[in-house]
Design a protein around this motif. Structure first.
Motif, short mmCIF file in Angstrom:
data_model
loop_
_atom_site.label_atom_id
_atom_site.label_comp_id
_atom_site.label_asym_id
_atom_site.label_seq_id
_atom_site.Cartn_x
_atom_site.Cartn_y
_atom_site.Cartn_z
N ARG A 116 0.83 -1.21 0.00
CA ARG A 116 0.00 0.00 0.00
C ARG A 116 0.86 1.26 0.00
O ARG A 116 0.54 2.25 -0.69
CB ARG A 116 -0.90 -0.02 1.24
CG ARG A 116 -1.88 1.13 1.37
CD ARG A 116 -2.97 1.07 0.33
NE ARG A 116 -2.75 1.99 -0.76
CZ ARG A 116 -3.59 2.19 -1.76
NH1 ARG A 116 -4.73 1.52 -1.79
NH2 ARG A 116 -3.32 3.03 -2.73
N ASN A 120 0.94 4.13 -2.92
CA ASN A 120 0.73 5.55 -2.62
C ASN A 120 1.82 6.41 -3.26
O ASN A 120 1.53 7.51 -3.78
CB ASN A 120 0.70 5.77 -1.12
CG ASN A 120 -0.56 5.19 -0.48
OD1 ASN A 120 -1.54 4.90 -1.16
ND2 ASN A 120 -0.50 5.01 0.83
N TYR A 134 -11.14 7.73 -4.70
CA TYR A 134 -11.34 7.36 -3.30
C TYR A 134 -12.41 8.28 -2.70
O TYR A 134 -12.32 9.50 -2.85
CB TYR A 134 -10.04 7.49 -2.52
CG TYR A 134 -8.94 6.58 -3.03
CD1 TYR A 134 -8.89 5.24 -2.67
CD2 TYR A 134 -7.95 7.08 -3.87
CE1 TYR A 134 -7.88 4.42 -3.14
CE2 TYR A 134 -6.94 6.26 -4.35
CZ TYR A 134 -6.91 4.94 -3.98
OH TYR A 134 -5.91 4.12 -4.45
N ASN A 146 -4.73 8.14 -2.46
CA ASN A 146 -5.08 7.62 -1.15
C ASN A 146 -4.52 8.50 -0.03
O ASN A 146 -5.15 8.66 1.03
CB ASN A 146 -4.56 6.19 -1.01
CG ASN A 146 -5.05 5.52 0.26
OD1 ASN A 146 -6.24 5.60 0.60
ND2 ASN A 146 -4.15 4.87 0.97
#
Length: 376
Positions: A116, A120, A134, A146
């Protein structure tokens, strides 16, 4: 209807005896034709067996030995609960662990967080673009990275949540009750959104997820075997109070063998959830499943046959005949002690006579030979 019959026959001049007879006949007809629920029923010999309710199930989870790894803690807890409901009514869901188990982060969760963070970074550089934006689950705003969503959530919604909590903690009495009712919906909405957006500061949210699934989570000291001792004492205490009829243990620790044996001696049903094939716990339990079978839902299907065997065993126990000396003596009476002594003396006399007759002839001669010799 009865009064109508009386009026008709009185108008026609029928005598009173005929009216009484017809009135009784109409009353009987109305009682047994319209009130079918009052007809006598044949007693069912298995009514006591069929009327028994479902087993009271208690789930005991050793988180130190068997933490959820393949799926999220909430999903694992829900699937375990559904599998346990196949064995009866689940009233108790208890989990024990020390503080290290809640601070520990599994390898799968670490890898997911690492991936993750890399994603990003690629989104911030513009190399990767999300297929869908998002969305903030609190206010509904859309973001194309994100990290922007996380920053927005921390700067606005997290601060608002902290203000609400501080207001509730500072208030007292009826004012506090009003604030709790006023902010309950907003705080619940924030918790549901924060669960997917914010990373837990310690561990991976094991305790909070299990509590959300309805489990009673207890934290013990970090001493060795502290969780096992607390869990064992809790199981024995509930057995002493007869608060359960089926015990489900999630563990592979062989230290619980004696507890399961004690549960079976007390006629409790026992189920073990563990990954060690032919382990010590599985050998002493009524049924055993692996954690994979719980996750895949296979245990829920096989529980039907296990419960069927339990019901058959209970019916056989109810129909089993046992000799009760006191009950038989009260129903049919018993011989006096003098009669028993006379019977014993008669039996001893018969034995002595047989011995004498045997000694009167040689051991190689038969009874027929001795009889013929005497007759001659």
């Amino acid at each position: 209807m009865v009064s109508f019959v009386r009026i008709c026959f009185i108008d026609r001049g029928v005598d009173s005896s005929t009216i009484r007879t017809l009135t009784a006949a109409v009353t009987i007809f109305r009682r047994y034709h319209f009130n079918k629920s009052q007809t006598p029923k044949i007693p069912d010999p298995f009514a006591s067996v069929q009327s028994t309710g479902r087993n009271i199930v208690a789930v005991f989870w050793d988180l130190d030995n068997k933490p959820p790894r393949s799926v999220s803690p909430f999903d694992a807890a829900i699937r375990l609960k559904k599998a346990a409901e196949s064995f009866g009514a689940v009233r108790y869901k208890i989990a024990y662990a020390n503080q290290h188990s809640f601070d520990y982060v599994p390898t799968e969760i670490k890898e997911h967080r690492r991936d993750r963070r890399k994603l990003n970074q690629l989104e911030n550089k513009g190399v990767v673009k999300p297929v869908e934006p998002y969305i903030c689950r609190v206010c509904g705003r859309k973001f194309y990275t994100n990290e922007k969503l996380i920053n927005h959530f921390k700067q606005i919604h997290e601060r608002e949540h902290q203000k609400r909590v501080s207001q509730i903690e500072s208030a007292k009495g009826s004012q506090r009750v009003k604030l709790v009712g006023k902010y309950s919906m907003k705080m619940e909405k924030y918790k549901n959104a924060a669960r997917d957006i914010l990373t837990p500061k310690v561990g991976y949210g094991l305790g909070d997820e299990l509590k959300r699934a309805g489990y009673c989570v207890s934290v013990v000291s970090n001493k060795p075997q502290a969780a096992d001792v607390a869990l064992r004492n809790h199981m024995v205490d509930m057995m002493d109070r007869r608060q359960m009829e089926c015990l489900i243990l999630v563990s592979d620790d062989s230290d619980f063998v004696e507890v399961l044996k004690e549960a079976r001696l007390r006629c409790l049903k026992t189920v073990v959830v563990g990954d060690i094939n032919n382990g010590a716990l599985k050998r002493v339990s009524d049924a055993a499943f692996s954690w994979e079978e719980i996750i895949m839902g296979k245990a829920k299907k096989e529980a039907v046959s296990v419960v069927g065997r339990w019901k058959d065993r209970d019916i056989l126990k109810r129909l089993e005949w046992t000799y009760n000396h006191e009950r038989e003596r009260k129903l049919y009476g018993s011989c006096s002690e003098d009669d028993d002594q006379n019977d014993d003396m008669n039996a001893s006399n018969l034995v002595s006579d047989e011995v004498k007759t045997d000694q009167s002839r040689a051991w190689w001669k038969l009874e027929s030979d001795s009889d013929s010799a005497v007759s001659s």
